[in-house]
Design a protein around this motif. Structure first.
Motif, PDB file in Angstrom:
ATOM      1  N   LEU A 226      66.166  78.885 -15.964  1.00 36.87           N
ATOM      2  CA  LEU A 226      67.498  79.167 -15.414  1.00 36.87           C
ATOM      3  C   LEU A 226      67.861  80.638 -15.579  1.00 36.87           C
ATOM      4  N   THR A 229      65.673  82.691 -13.060  1.00 35.66           N
ATOM      5  CA  THR A 229      66.065  82.618 -11.639  1.00 35.66           C
ATOM      6  C   THR A 229      67.384  83.349 -11.417  1.00 35.66           C
ATOM      7  N   ALA A 230      68.302  83.238 -12.370  1.00 36.09           N
ATOM      8  CA  ALA A 230      69.581  83.960 -12.232  1.00 36.09           C
ATOM      9  C   ALA A 230      69.323  85.463 -12.217  1.00 36.09           C
ATOM     10  N   GLU A 308      73.430  78.537 -11.123  1.00 40.11           N
ATOM     11  CA  GLU A 308      72.018  78.288 -11.445  1.00 40.11           C
ATOM     12  C   GLU A 308      71.843  76.816 -11.782  1.00 40.11           C
ATOM     13  N   SER A 318      68.924  79.817  -7.976  1.00 42.25           N
ATOM     14  CA  SER A 318      70.187  80.501  -8.265  1.00 42.25           C
ATOM     15  C   SER A 318      70.743  81.123  -6.989  1.00 42.25           C
TER      16      SER A 318
END
Ligand code: ACO
Length: 323
Positions: A226, A229-230, A308, A318
């Motif tokens: 997470l 990807t953010a 996300e 995200s």
């Protein structure tokens, strides 16, 4: 000029049946204390006999349309994120289209489990920036109560039902990070991990099946993926952590939410948290949290949001957007 998918309206629907943690103590070897401490969940909403995924999605869409000051025929497309469509087919999205009285445009479902809303937003954004649709309703709606094994304490206390929706509209931007609308997206999946979280039914079994999850294994992937990807989406948008007004995370577990925010270098005072009241509503959790955060005055015009989510597949992603 750059075409941007800008949020014009938001809304949500929660079923009237609220179930507190303590209710599970009557039938399972569990406690309110364990559920709160391990997940942050205090209560969740479960669908009543009158609620289906498509009915809840329709209610959320109506609310978002009202907020936008638009009617169903102003909309070109419906993108509905769900893993619990009413039937195998047609899509729940076409049922929503009919229930809204929308007689033009097109509608389809996106299935990426808890990452579904992020996937749906990215798809709606692509439709808008490519000129295929001017206004899109993006919905996340789930009835996970229908796929719970009520004898499995490690899953059935975690999930809830509900729906949330955004109306996105094509608007011209300057092509900078100051623009309103979706600024960047990042999507990922890795099917090698599909056994960590799945439903043991479907057309191959002739049953609709029950959710099975190795929660602690999913947990291990969650925070790292997470935060990564953010970070990718933020870099694509050209924004840094200190510019973020709100993280609106998938609401699965308060410990995942806290761990991800910490890894992103953002304080919990900038995180919209609804997991205590909704549990994990899968694809519905982010639009529900956005709608609650907007209605309670947290999310203001011009705010920079980072969403996300991670879920079965594994699938994760995200979206960075400015309200
Ligand atoms: N009540 C009491 N004890 C419980 C319960 C319960 N409801 N559930 C599990 N336990 C027990 C387990 O049996 C285990 O006991 P043991 O040590 O004797 O074997 C113990 O609690 C610890 O279990 P863990 O699974 O290791 O507990 P953990 O701290 O990891 O918390 C949880 C479990 C809440 C499921 C957590 O792992 C989690 O949130 N995982 C991620 C879930 C998630 O994000 N899913 C992705 C999205 S969902 C989607 O895509 C549909």
């Amino acid at each position: 000029m750059t075409l941007r998918a800008v949020v014009r309206g938001v809304g949500h629907y929660l079923p009237s049946r609220v179930v507190e943690n303590a209710e599970f103590e009557a039938t399972l070897d569990t406690s309110d204390e364990w559920i709160r401490a391990r997940s942050g969940i205090e209560r969740r909403h479960f669908a009543t006999e009158d609620d289906t995924t498509s009915s809840m999605a329709t209610a959320a869409a109506r609310s978002a349309l009202e907020d936008a000051g638009l009617g169903p025929d102003d909309i070109d497309a419906i993108v509905l994120a769900t893993s619990t469509a009413d039937l195998t087919f047609p899509s729940a999205a076409t049922m929503v289209q009919d229930k809204l009285g929308m007689t033009r445009g097109f509608a389809f479902d996106v299935q990426a489990v808890c990452a579904g809303f992020v996937y749906a937003l990215a798809n709606a954004n692509a439709l808008i920036v490519s000129g295929q649709a001017k206004r899109v309703i993006v919905i996340g709606a789930e009835t996970f109560s229908k796929i719970m094994d009520w004898t499995d304490r490690s899953t059935c206390v975690l999930f809830g039902d509900g729906a949330g929706a955004l109306v996105l509209e094509a608007q011209d931007g300057a092509g900078t990070k100051a623009d309103r609308g979706i600024l960047a997206t990042d999507l990922n999946s890795d099917g090698r991990h599909r056994d960590l979280l799945y439903v043991d039914g479907g057309v191959s079994t002739g049953t609709s099946g029950y959710l099975r999850m190795q929660g602690n294994q999913v947990f291990r992937h969650a925070v790292e993926k997470l935060a990564a990807t953010a970070q990718t989406a933020m870099e694509r948008a050209g924004v840094t952590a200190d510019e973020v007004d709100w993280i609106v995370p998938h609401q699965a577990n308060i410990r995942i939410i806290q761990g991800t925010a910490k890894k992103m270098g953002i304080g919990m005072d900038k995180v919209v948290v609804t997991v205590q009241d909704h549990g994990n509503t899968s694809a519905a959790s982010i639009p529900l949290a956005i709608s609650v955060g907007r209605k309670n005055g947290q999310i203001k015009d011009g705010d920079l949001l980072v969403t996300e989510a991670i879920g079965g597949g594994l699938a994760w992603g995200s979206v960075v957007l400015r309200w």
